[in-house]
Design a protein around this motif. Structure first.
Motif, short mmCIF file in Angstrom:
data_model
loop_
_atom_site.label_atom_id
_atom_site.label_comp_id
_atom_site.label_asym_id
_atom_site.label_seq_id
_atom_site.Cartn_x
_atom_site.Cartn_y
_atom_site.Cartn_z
N ARG A 268 11.62 7.54 -2.94
CA ARG A 268 11.47 6.35 -2.11
C ARG A 268 9.99 6.01 -1.99
O ARG A 268 9.15 6.90 -1.81
CB ARG A 268 12.04 6.59 -0.71
N LEU A 269 9.65 4.73 -2.06
CA LEU A 269 8.28 4.28 -1.88
C LEU A 269 8.16 3.59 -0.53
O LEU A 269 8.93 2.67 -0.22
CB LEU A 269 7.89 3.30 -2.99
N VAL A 270 7.19 4.03 0.28
CA VAL A 270 6.94 3.44 1.59
C VAL A 270 5.47 3.05 1.65
O VAL A 270 4.58 3.92 1.68
CB VAL A 270 7.27 4.42 2.74
N LEU A 271 5.19 1.74 1.64
CA LEU A 271 3.83 1.24 1.79
C LEU A 271 3.60 0.93 3.27
O LEU A 271 4.37 0.19 3.88
CB LEU A 271 3.61 0.00 0.94
N THR A 272 2.55 1.51 3.84
CA THR A 272 2.30 1.38 5.27
C THR A 272 1.16 0.39 5.52
O THR A 272 0.03 0.60 5.05
CB THR A 272 1.97 2.75 5.88
N PRO A 273 1.42 -0.70 6.24
CA PRO A 273 0.41 -1.75 6.43
C PRO A 273 -0.76 -1.31 7.29
O PRO A 273 -0.60 -0.61 8.29
CB PRO A 273 1.21 -2.86 7.13
#
Length: 319
Positions: A268-273
């Protein structure tokens, strides 16, 4: 919820005569979670609030100093600058396999047959290699601000913001304890998340405990980054994996995270702003929740596997 216990004194694991310093950070009785830190810093750089967030979600947490840093064995090897070490054909001091075996020795010393791994920065790359070399000992992987173990050197260079690297190379402070503290604080400030206020007190609380960081020693960092790997590729990883990456990372482009997630089956890819190359306080809970989600998935996989094995053992053979 597991309550934290008082941190145990520093322990030492042995890997073929190399001593690896480790510490039990609390949460006894929870699921084992081993924190894998990146290059140039030590276990003391893990924020206490992040550790607490892991403990509050049912983890028993431990961390260790990589070889060539902190209270672990340091190597008096030949010079190995961080970037040029990536292209040297000879091994500067040790291999990526040696480094992965260090973590296995820590698990042995803790009495853990297996653990979930959370790796940050180059610690994420190390965590990948630990899972590849010791698959039976890794329950799940969380990789934060990391690059792919499969990336070739030229591709790896494309992930790096070299303007930031050049800026860091110009930092100059006196070679004194006070200068070391000022340098570490400058590095912490430079890596801090642009979308969140810099917590100077929290950063200072970490760097003041760190008396063995190789931040000032590019040769130690070069030996760590130049540890050659000849093991399997990332398609051999089959544990629940999440790739976490700040969209404002000053050091690594988000393409590093996208490629890493694409290389590991079902990751899973989670990009955190607003997050840079650190993990800011307001994101501790988010990151801990992602690790917990991994752990929950790993438990489900284990239960399904056990059920399937039980069915196969007790069911008549169908021909």
């Amino acid at each position: 919820m597991n309550q934290s216990q008082s941190p145990a004194p520093t322990g030492y694991a042995d890997n073929g005569g190399v001593r690896i310093a480790y510490e039990d950070l609390g949460g006894a009785g929870g699921e084992p979670l081993l924190l894998v830190m990146g290059s140039a810093v030590t276990r003391f750089w893990w924020p206490e609030g992040l550790v607490r967030a892991f403990i509050d979600r049912g983890f028993h947490v431990a961390a260790f100093d990589n070889r060539d840093s902190g209270q672990s064995t340091h190597f008096p090897a030949a010079k190995a600058k961080p970037v040029t070490a990536l292209f040297r054909k000879e091994v500067p001091a040790y291999t990526g396999e040696d480094v992965a075996d260090d973590a296995a020795a820590v698990l042995d010393a803790l009495g853990w047959d297996s653990a979930h791994l959370f790796g940050h920065s180059n610690g994420g790359l190390r965590a990948q290699r630990i899972a590849l070399r010791h698959p039976a000992r890794v329950r799940s992987l969380a990789l934060s601000a990391s690059v792919s173990s499969d990336a070739g050197n030229l591709k790896l260079l494309r992930y790096i913001h070299f303007g930031f690297v050049a800026k860091m190379s110009k930092l100059k402070f006196p070679d004194t304890p006070e200068g070391d503290l000022a340098l570490s604080m400058a590095v912490s400030r430079a890596l801090a998340s642009p979308g969140y206020p810099f917590d100077e007190a929290e950063a200072r609380s970490r760097v003041e405990k760190d008396t063995g960081s190789p931040v000032r020693d590019p040769n130690s960092m070069g030996r760590q980054l130049g540890a050659h790997w000849s093991g399997p590729g990332l398609d051999a990883i089959h544990v629940p994996t999440v790739v976490l990456h700040g969209d404002s990372d000053q050091l690594l482009r988000t393409s590093a995270a996208r490629d890493l997630a694409a290389s590991i089956p079902h990751a899973r890819l989670v990009l955190t702003p607003g997050v840079g190359h650190d993990i800011p306080g307001p994101m501790y809970g988010r990151y801990a929740e992602e690790v917990k989600k991994n752990a929950d998935e790993a438990r489900l996989h284990a239960a399904l596997y056990s059920a399937a094995m039980g069915y196969n053992e007790t069911s008549p053979t169908i021909r």
